[in-house]
Write a protein that holds these residues in place. Sequence first.
Motif, short mmCIF file in Angstrom:
data_model
loop_
_atom_site.label_atom_id
_atom_site.label_comp_id
_atom_site.label_asym_id
_atom_site.label_seq_id
_atom_site.Cartn_x
_atom_site.Cartn_y
_atom_site.Cartn_z
N GLN A 112 0.81 48.49 76.33
CA GLN A 112 0.74 48.47 74.87
C GLN A 112 -0.58 47.90 74.41
O GLN A 112 -1.26 47.17 75.15
CB GLN A 112 1.89 47.63 74.28
CG GLN A 112 3.27 48.21 74.47
CD GLN A 112 4.34 47.35 73.82
OE1 GLN A 112 4.35 46.13 73.97
NE2 GLN A 112 5.24 47.98 73.07
N ASP A 113 -0.94 48.22 73.19
CA ASP A 113 -2.07 47.57 72.55
C ASP A 113 -1.61 46.20 72.05
O ASP A 113 -0.41 45.94 71.98
CB ASP A 113 -2.58 48.43 71.39
CG ASP A 113 -1.52 48.59 70.31
OD1 ASP A 113 -1.62 47.97 69.25
OD2 ASP A 113 -0.55 49.34 70.57
N PRO A 114 -2.52 45.30 71.72
CA PRO A 114 -2.12 43.95 71.28
C PRO A 114 -1.17 43.95 70.09
O PRO A 114 -0.31 43.06 69.97
CB PRO A 114 -3.46 43.29 70.93
CG PRO A 114 -4.45 43.99 71.79
CD PRO A 114 -3.99 45.41 71.86
N ALA A 158 -8.58 54.73 69.75
CA ALA A 158 -8.92 53.53 70.51
C ALA A 158 -7.67 52.73 70.85
O ALA A 158 -7.58 52.13 71.94
CB ALA A 158 -9.89 52.66 69.71
N THR A 159 -6.69 52.73 69.96
CA THR A 159 -5.44 52.00 70.21
C THR A 159 -4.67 52.63 71.36
O THR A 159 -4.13 51.94 72.22
CB THR A 159 -4.58 51.99 68.94
OG1 THR A 159 -5.34 51.43 67.86
CG2 THR A 159 -3.33 51.16 69.14
N LEU A 162 -6.01 54.42 73.77
CA LEU A 162 -6.77 54.13 74.98
C LEU A 162 -6.40 52.77 75.56
O LEU A 162 -6.22 52.63 76.78
CB LEU A 162 -8.27 54.16 74.68
CG LEU A 162 -8.98 55.51 74.65
CD1 LEU A 162 -10.46 55.29 74.35
CD2 LEU A 162 -8.81 56.25 75.96
N THR A 163 -6.30 51.77 74.71
CA THR A 163 -5.96 50.43 75.16
C THR A 163 -4.60 50.42 75.84
O THR A 163 -4.43 49.85 76.93
CB THR A 163 -5.96 49.45 73.98
OG1 THR A 163 -7.26 49.41 73.39
CG2 THR A 163 -5.57 48.04 74.43
N ALA A 164 -3.61 51.06 75.22
CA ALA A 164 -2.27 51.09 75.79
C ALA A 164 -2.22 51.87 77.09
O ALA A 164 -1.58 51.46 78.07
CB ALA A 164 -1.29 51.67 74.78
N ASN A 218 -4.68 52.54 79.27
CA ASN A 218 -5.37 51.85 80.37
C ASN A 218 -4.59 50.62 80.80
O ASN A 218 -4.60 50.27 81.99
CB ASN A 218 -6.79 51.47 79.94
CG ASN A 218 -7.74 52.66 79.98
OD1 ASN A 218 -7.65 53.49 80.86
ND2 ASN A 218 -8.63 52.74 79.01
N ALA A 219 -3.91 49.96 79.88
CA ALA A 219 -3.08 48.81 80.26
C ALA A 219 -1.95 49.25 81.19
O ALA A 219 -1.64 48.58 82.18
CB ALA A 219 -2.51 48.14 79.02
N HIS A 277 -9.39 56.27 84.82
CA HIS A 277 -9.61 55.37 83.68
C HIS A 277 -9.93 56.20 82.45
O HIS A 277 -10.84 57.03 82.47
CB HIS A 277 -10.76 54.41 83.97
CG HIS A 277 -11.10 53.51 82.82
ND1 HIS A 277 -10.35 52.40 82.50
CD2 HIS A 277 -12.11 53.56 81.91
CE1 HIS A 277 -10.88 51.81 81.45
NE2 HIS A 277 -11.95 52.49 81.07
N SER A 305 -12.46 58.00 76.60
CA SER A 305 -12.53 58.28 75.17
C SER A 305 -11.34 59.12 74.74
O SER A 305 -10.76 59.85 75.56
CB SER A 305 -13.84 59.01 74.82
OG SER A 305 -13.84 60.31 75.39
#
Length: 243
Positions: free
Chosen positions: A38-40, A74-75, A77-79, A81-82, A160, A163
């Motif tokens: 998840q994103d933060p 971008a959100t 992407l964060t989730a 990759n996490a 990974h 974009s």
Amino acid sequence: MPDDEEWAFEAEIDLWDDGESPTRLPDEDAEQPGLTGQDPDRIVTVTVSDDGEVRRVELAAGWKAEIDPRVLGATVLTAANAATIDSVGRRAREVRDSPPSAPPADGDETPLTAQDVLRLTDAVDAELESFAVRVSETTAATAFAESGGGHVAGTAENGHYVSLNLDTAWASSARNAEVESELLDVLTALCRKSAPPGPVPESPGRAYTELMGLLADPARLLRRVGLTPPPSLSAGAEGSDRR
């Protein structure tokens, strides 16, 4: 004038148009186990299998009121990759907790000359060089993928996600299910395209395996190169000393 059933159907369509997804059945999540990222702000949840394959992308029901659609990519992407990092970490822990067993000792006591040792080391060097080439070939170049609907596109390198670009006007008006579907299309394709084309061999080759087998039994290696006597001679010498 529409009857009650027609009004209820239209109300359900309106609910979906507002970005709400239909309630999932309780056992639907159980059918797709995996690791999540998840994103933060917990706007996006990406679920992957144990081997890193993307299984699901979920958006918070009210995400449009929480973030600007322009930063949704971008959100995600964060989730994503996490979730991938969590999957890689789990596989690394499994390897750490289950290390490969040492090569079995074959009991071979055939003497090794200096030429034998040189030929073996030369063969190991050649196998390691070839092995390095094979490993480098598994490193895929930058992969590109676009969703079937054409509203989402992204790139990835070696698993990974680099974009992710979305049509923000479409994302602002589309239903959550539609956005999730196209995001899943792209992430799944990127995972497949950027992953290594095949598993890396566990061993560089036969010479390497033979060398590891020799090093696994140092006492036998010393005997075979003539630095210590064979077991039979050692036993005879001990018997003579006792007499």
